[in-house]
Scaffold this active site. Structure first.
Site, short mmCIF file in Angstrom:
data_model
loop_
_atom_site.label_atom_id
_atom_site.label_comp_id
_atom_site.label_asym_id
_atom_site.label_seq_id
_atom_site.Cartn_x
_atom_site.Cartn_y
_atom_site.Cartn_z
N ARG A 96 25.10 -4.50 -18.36
CA ARG A 96 23.72 -4.62 -17.86
C ARG A 96 22.74 -4.05 -18.86
O ARG A 96 22.98 -3.00 -19.46
CB ARG A 96 23.60 -3.83 -16.55
CG ARG A 96 24.80 -3.94 -15.65
CD ARG A 96 24.78 -2.98 -14.47
NE ARG A 96 23.69 -3.23 -13.55
CZ ARG A 96 23.43 -2.45 -12.50
NH1 ARG A 96 24.16 -1.37 -12.26
NH2 ARG A 96 22.44 -2.74 -11.69
N HIS A 467 9.33 -17.57 -3.27
CA HIS A 467 8.35 -17.67 -4.36
C HIS A 467 6.94 -17.38 -3.87
O HIS A 467 6.22 -16.56 -4.45
CB HIS A 467 8.43 -19.07 -4.98
CG HIS A 467 7.45 -19.27 -6.10
ND1 HIS A 467 6.21 -19.82 -5.89
CD2 HIS A 467 7.52 -18.95 -7.41
CE1 HIS A 467 5.55 -19.85 -7.04
NE2 HIS A 467 6.33 -19.33 -7.98
N ARG A 629 -33.80 2.83 -16.46
CA ARG A 629 -33.94 2.49 -17.87
C ARG A 629 -35.25 1.75 -18.08
O ARG A 629 -35.57 0.80 -17.35
CB ARG A 629 -32.78 1.61 -18.32
CG ARG A 629 -32.85 1.29 -19.81
CD ARG A 629 -31.66 0.51 -20.28
NE ARG A 629 -31.66 -0.84 -19.76
CZ ARG A 629 -30.70 -1.74 -20.03
NH1 ARG A 629 -29.67 -1.39 -20.79
NH2 ARG A 629 -30.77 -2.94 -19.54
N GLU A 756 -26.37 3.07 -27.76
CA GLU A 756 -25.69 1.78 -27.87
C GLU A 756 -25.71 1.24 -29.28
O GLU A 756 -25.36 0.10 -29.54
CB GLU A 756 -26.29 0.78 -26.88
CG GLU A 756 -27.79 0.73 -26.92
CD GLU A 756 -28.41 0.09 -25.68
OE1 GLU A 756 -27.80 -0.82 -25.12
OE2 GLU A 756 -29.51 0.51 -25.29
N GLY A 777 -24.04 2.86 -23.60
CA GLY A 777 -24.02 1.46 -23.19
C GLY A 777 -22.83 0.83 -23.90
O GLY A 777 -22.92 0.37 -25.03
N THR A 778 -21.67 0.87 -23.24
CA THR A 778 -20.42 0.66 -23.97
C THR A 778 -20.21 -0.78 -24.44
O THR A 778 -19.59 -1.01 -25.47
CB THR A 778 -19.22 1.09 -23.12
OG1 THR A 778 -19.25 0.35 -21.90
CG2 THR A 778 -19.27 2.57 -22.83
N ASP A 780 -22.62 -2.98 -25.37
CA ASP A 780 -23.45 -3.19 -26.56
C ASP A 780 -22.94 -2.35 -27.72
O ASP A 780 -22.95 -2.79 -28.87
CB ASP A 780 -24.91 -2.83 -26.26
CG ASP A 780 -25.58 -3.93 -25.45
OD1 ASP A 780 -24.90 -4.94 -25.17
OD2 ASP A 780 -26.76 -3.78 -25.09
N CYS A 842 -21.89 3.63 -18.98
CA CYS A 842 -22.23 2.65 -17.95
C CYS A 842 -21.68 1.30 -18.41
O CYS A 842 -21.19 1.17 -19.51
CB CYS A 842 -23.72 2.57 -17.72
SG CYS A 842 -24.60 1.94 -19.14
P1 ADP Z 1 18.52 -6.57 -13.21
O1 ADP Z 1 18.06 -6.33 -14.60
O2 ADP Z 1 18.14 -7.87 -12.69
O3 ADP Z 1 18.20 -5.42 -12.29
P2 ADP Z 1 21.27 -5.68 -12.86
O4 ADP Z 1 21.86 -5.02 -14.03
O5 ADP Z 1 20.81 -4.83 -11.76
O6 ADP Z 1 20.12 -6.65 -13.35
O7 ADP Z 1 22.34 -6.71 -12.31
C1 ADP Z 1 22.02 -7.72 -11.41
C2 ADP Z 1 22.98 -7.71 -10.24
O8 ADP Z 1 24.31 -7.77 -10.67
C3 ADP Z 1 22.92 -6.46 -9.42
O9 ADP Z 1 21.89 -6.52 -8.49
C4 ADP Z 1 24.25 -6.48 -8.73
O10 ADP Z 1 24.20 -7.26 -7.59
C5 ADP Z 1 25.13 -7.10 -9.77
N1 ADP Z 1 25.89 -6.06 -10.45
C6 ADP Z 1 25.51 -5.32 -11.51
N2 ADP Z 1 26.45 -4.42 -11.84
C7 ADP Z 1 27.46 -4.57 -10.95
C8 ADP Z 1 28.70 -3.92 -10.73
N3 ADP Z 1 29.09 -2.90 -11.48
N4 ADP Z 1 29.46 -4.36 -9.73
C9 ADP Z 1 29.05 -5.38 -8.94
N5 ADP Z 1 27.90 -6.02 -9.08
C10 ADP Z 1 27.09 -5.63 -10.07
MG MG Z 2 -28.23 -2.69 -24.36
MG MG Z 3 18.93 -4.89 -10.69
#
Ligand code: ADP
Ligand code: MG
Ligand code: MG
Length: 886
Positions: A96, A467, A629, A756, A777-778, A780, A842
């Protein structure tokens, strides 16, 4: 020897939470959790220094690093009683990334590292669960190819899609062992075709993954993100190599994310989502509908799948205890990741959780009441930008609500607008000045621009982490998502809910705080700084040392400023007062007059108007200072430039059009920022300064008779020398004395100047001897110092940042790299010759948190637009807390 590797796990750790610079945020917190007794899979963190070393040495690993990694690996093997690469019962790792600050999406984690054609069989036998073993291998091949070898991920997804479709599966988890093996064979073919075969040697896999994390630091994505967020390239990223735990090893296993409080509202209950028999990011990927952690989470969101509290009561109890432990330890709301393997809970990550403005405020205030943090800490927990969200209008509580449906309260706040069914319509209609609410089945990244211009977003599908929900919270716009009863017909441009059908263009109201959707236009009211908010702002005011005033010239603005807590008017621009139709002709008569007598005659007609303006401002600001002013812009700005208007004016004034044109031409400034303007007008036409001073002083005396305390501060603009201030001050003082003599009574007033021009800043020491106050008068001052102005969009040449000529847009913030330094210097020089001088800025920078942070130690106050006053108060309090710590 340099220590490049820090181990954690088994109740111990070599690092801790304070070491985020060396271990990255994730590594530092894994170490901290481990040493306070939270169950964390063991592993080790390779430091950010190793990353820096790697880049300094032509992407080579030092022997020290290689040796320390091997030792770290042995340590984990000993704790786990398993061996990396063991064909019978292999130890697997996750690799990671982890920078000092979280950099979302910088790189994907590689899970299940250590699997190959042999170890996968060993894992299948040892776990007695071949499906789990082959599922893990398939995931590993996919992640490693994507992340470490740069193979297009879509090629793998296409294989999965095909197998799912052929068998009519909804989820990957339905695949049989045979089908998983088939997928793995297909994956390998892709690797061969691309010349990117995943190594079978587990050590090679490990170093390949470490190199991929280091490499991700210099990826285009990461470089772009760093530019945007001012993160230096030499920080480097850490690498966490951690023993795997498996949430995909059966129905007694799961993976999830949770927050120690509700990140949307701040309410103090356990909120989170999990998926059974799943791994990694399956929860956020939205493939299956996640389940809630707690009963109360189900209640709050109106959901009814079984929750963890019901399905895994003892794991839930343990997780809840960890939630309290971590929150008590970090003294802030935590955002956590966990995995359950065959009923055993493991924590994988914790960090201070991102939150909405509403939640930030509630959490901060609640934590003070719970005795967890001090008021000083509380004021640092709400970002100045968060206040924009809190100051959003709200629905009038007394208004009747015609609720047609209810969904998830995905992003708090009230929104009212006309319905649009596409992001493109949202953009087009808002460009015409209409207020719109974007209604979609769900949103996707292409909709972002349309969401941005909408009052709010309403979606039929999607959860709290969809999203629409995530983006709306980030933008601070209200959102209701997952309204199951909402039917949307894009073709007919209608929505149906609660037995009502609404068309595009109809008004709709959504409440992102309750999830309610209402037909029609519910009345909005201005938010009050009452309750928790009021309490919080009281703490802010107790802590800050900087005064906060507002720029205002109309009574409405002045009143708004006062309601937002302004401690006076810091800038009243008098020229705006002359453009009113009832006054502009007197102004023009003054400008066109042939001699002083003519000018005095016209000015006498303006005097009562000016006096009235000041009377009403003084009354609103009773007891608070008002900085006024004197006339600033070049005079040609008051004359008409259109032919028809010039003719009309000629007729009114009884002069020829030619005379008007000639006078306009003679006054025209090629660069209206410079020339005959500011104090130079007073030097050339002292009678203008006299009239304005008279209006100010007379107004102050009038209101005094009504029991109002006026504190006028007369400000001389655009000076470049001490002599100019001397001349203007003499006019002001003599005029004031004359008025006092006429009226037989006095009022206190002060005289200061606006700085200014760079020359004025350089001569601050000698100018300060004559000035009661300086106001920078940041905007200007930035223009006159850099010889640049902003374009219409409000930014300056972007090439200057991309080419590295400036570190950042110099108009954005005042800091030590630019004009801020000039101001700091002028402040020091001014205070040296006049210790009682009041120093302030200001303009827009007066409401900019970064500028306030930098200039707090030099200034007495700031002045900003009325709506920025709460933000400036908070930023000033945060600056004071920081100054106290330093
Ligand atoms: P991010 O940068 O997205 O936080 P992570 O390093 O947290 O990435 O990893 C994303 C996911 O991978 C984690 O949320 C977890 O679910 C899974 N993960 C990471 N390390 C382990 C682990 N040692 N065992 C099981 N799952 C893991
Ligand atoms: Mg001015
Ligand atoms: Mg994570």
């Amino acid at each position: 020897m340099t220590k490049f590797v820090y181990t954690f796990g088994d109740g111990k750790a070599e690092g801790n939470a304070s070491m985020r610079e060396l271990l990255g945020g994730k590594g530092a917190n894994l170490a901290e959790m481990s040493s306070i007794g939270v169950p964390v899979p063991p592993g080790f963190t390779i430091t950010t220094e190793a990353c820096t070393f790697y880049y300094k040495n032509n992407k080579a690993y030092s022997d020290e690093l290689k040796q320390q990694v091997m030792e770290g690996l042995k340590g984990v093997e000993a704790v786990m009683g398993k061996k990396f690469g063991d064909p019978n019962n292999p130890l697997l790792f996750s690799v990671r990334s982890g920078a000092r600050v979280s950099m979302p999406g910088m790189m994907d984690t590689i899970l299940n590292l250590g699997l190959n054609d042999q170890t996968v069989e060993g894992l299948a036998k040892a776990s007695n669960n071949p499906k789990f073993a082959y599922d893990s291998y398939r995931r590993f091949l996919q992640m490693y190819s994507d992340t470490a070898m740069g193979v297009d991920i879509h090629k793998f997804e296409a294989v999965l899609d095909r197998v799912r479709e052929e068998n009519g599966y909804k989820h990957d988890s339905e695949m049989t062992v045979e089908q998983l093996k088939e997928v793995i064979a297909e994956y390998k073919k892709i690797g061969i075709a691309e010349g990117k075969v995943v190594p079978q040697d587990v050590n090679e896999q490990l170093w390949g993954a470490i190199g991929a994390v280091f490499g991700s630091w210099m990826s285009e994505r990461a470089i772009f993100y760093r530019k945007l967020n001012n993160i230096p390239a030499d920080w480097g990223t850490a690498v966490n190599v951690q023993c795997m735990v498996f949430g995909n090893s059966g129905d007694d296993s799961a993976t999830g994310v949770c927050f120690s409080r509700d990140a949307a509202t701040g309410e103090n209950y356990f909120y989170g989502e999990y998926l059974k028999n799943a791994q990694g990011e399956d929860v956020v990927a939205g493939i299956r509908t996640p389940q809630q952690i707690s009963k109360i989470g189900n209640e709050r969101r109106g959901l009814n799948l079984p929750c963890m509290e019901e399905e895994f009561p003892s794991v839930y109890a343990e997780l809840d205890a960890i939630r309290h432990k971590l929150e008590g330890h970090y003294k802030d709301m935590q955002d956590m990741e966990f995995t359950v393997q065959n009923g055993k809970l493991w924590m994988l990550q914790t960090r201070n959780g991102k939150r909405t403005g509403l939640a930030a405020l509630k959490v901060a205030v609640d934590m003070v009441r719970e005795g967890l943090i001090t008021k000083e800490e509380a004021v640092t927990r709400v970002e100045p930008g968060h206040l924009d969200q809190l100051l959003h209008p709200m629905f009038d509580k007394s208004a009747k609500r015609d609720v047609i449906a209810t969904g998830l309260p995905a992003s708090p706040g009230a929104a009212v607008g006309q319905i649009v069914f596409s992001a493109a319509d949202a953009e087009a209609q808002s460009a015409e000045g209409k207020k719109v609410v974007l209604v979609r089945v769900e949103t996707s990244p292409e909709d972002i621009a349309g969401m941005h211009v909408s009052q709010g977003v309403l979606t039929a599908r999607g959860g709290m982490t969809s999203h629409a929900a995530v983006v709306a919270r980030g933008m601070g716009i209200p959102c209701v998502s997952g309204v199951a009863d909402l039917r949307i017909d894009y073709a007919a441009q209608t929505l149906t809910a609660g037995g009502k059908t609404l068309k595009a263009g109809d008004m709709i109201s959504i409440d992102g705080t309750t999830g309610q959707v209402m037909a029609g236009e519910l009345p909005l009211v201005k938010p009050e700084m009452a309750g928790d908010f009021g309490e919080f702002m009281k703490w802010v005011d107790e802590i800050r040392t900087l005064k906060v005033r507002a720029n205002a010239e109309t009574p409405t603005d002045a009143q708004t400023a006062k309601d937002f807590g302004a401690e006076g008017i810091g800038l009243c621009r008098t020229e705006h007062m002359f453009f009113d139709p009832s006054r502009i002709n007197h102004m023009r008569e003054m400008i066109l007059a042939k001699d002083e007598a003519g000018r005095r005659n016209a000015l006498a007609k303006l005097l009562p108007f000016q006096r009235e303006d000041f009377v009403s401002l003084f009354k609103i600001m009773d007891g608070l200072p008002v900085t006024i002013r004197l006339l600033d812009p070049p005079l040609h700005e008051f004359l008409p430039n259109k032919k028809a208007e010039q003719e009309a004016l000629a007729q009114q004034m009884g002069v020829t059009v030619e005379e008007i044109v000639a006078r306009t031409a003679s006054l025209h400034e090629a660069n209206p920022m410079l020339g005959l303007r500011g104090c130079r007008l007073a030097v050339v036409y002292p009678e203008i300064c006299e009239m304005q001073t008279r209006a100010i002083i007379e107004a102050a005396l009038i209101v005094a008779d009504q029991g109002v305390k006026a504190i006028p501060e007369i400000e001389v603009p655009l000076i470049s020398s001490r002599k100019e201030l001397e001349i203007c001050k003499k006019i002001i003082d003599e005029t004031a004395e004359a008025v006092f003599a006429e009226k037989g009574k006095k009022v206190e007033y002060t005289v200061g100047t606006m700085i200014e021009l760079p020359r004025a800043a350089l001569l601050a020491g000698e100018i300060a001897e004559l000035a009661d106050f300086f106001e920078f008068g940041t905007n200007d001052l930035t223009q006159t110092t850099l010889g640049m102005s902003r374009d219409d969009a409000g930014s300056f040449l972007p090439q200057y940042v991309t080419k590295g000529i400036y570190e950042r847009d110099p108009f954005q913030s005042l800091d030590a790299t630019g004009v801020g330094k000039l101001i700091a210097m002028a402040c020091k020089d001014g205070k040296a010759t006049n210790p009682n001088i009041y120093l302030s800025i200001c303009g827009e920078h007066g409401g900019d948190a970064n500028s306030i942070m930098y200039l707090n130690q030099y200034l007495n106050g700031v002045s900003c637009s009325p709506y920025r006053v709460p933000l400036a108060r908070l930023a000033a309090a945060q600056a004071a807390v920081k100054a106290k710590k330093a």
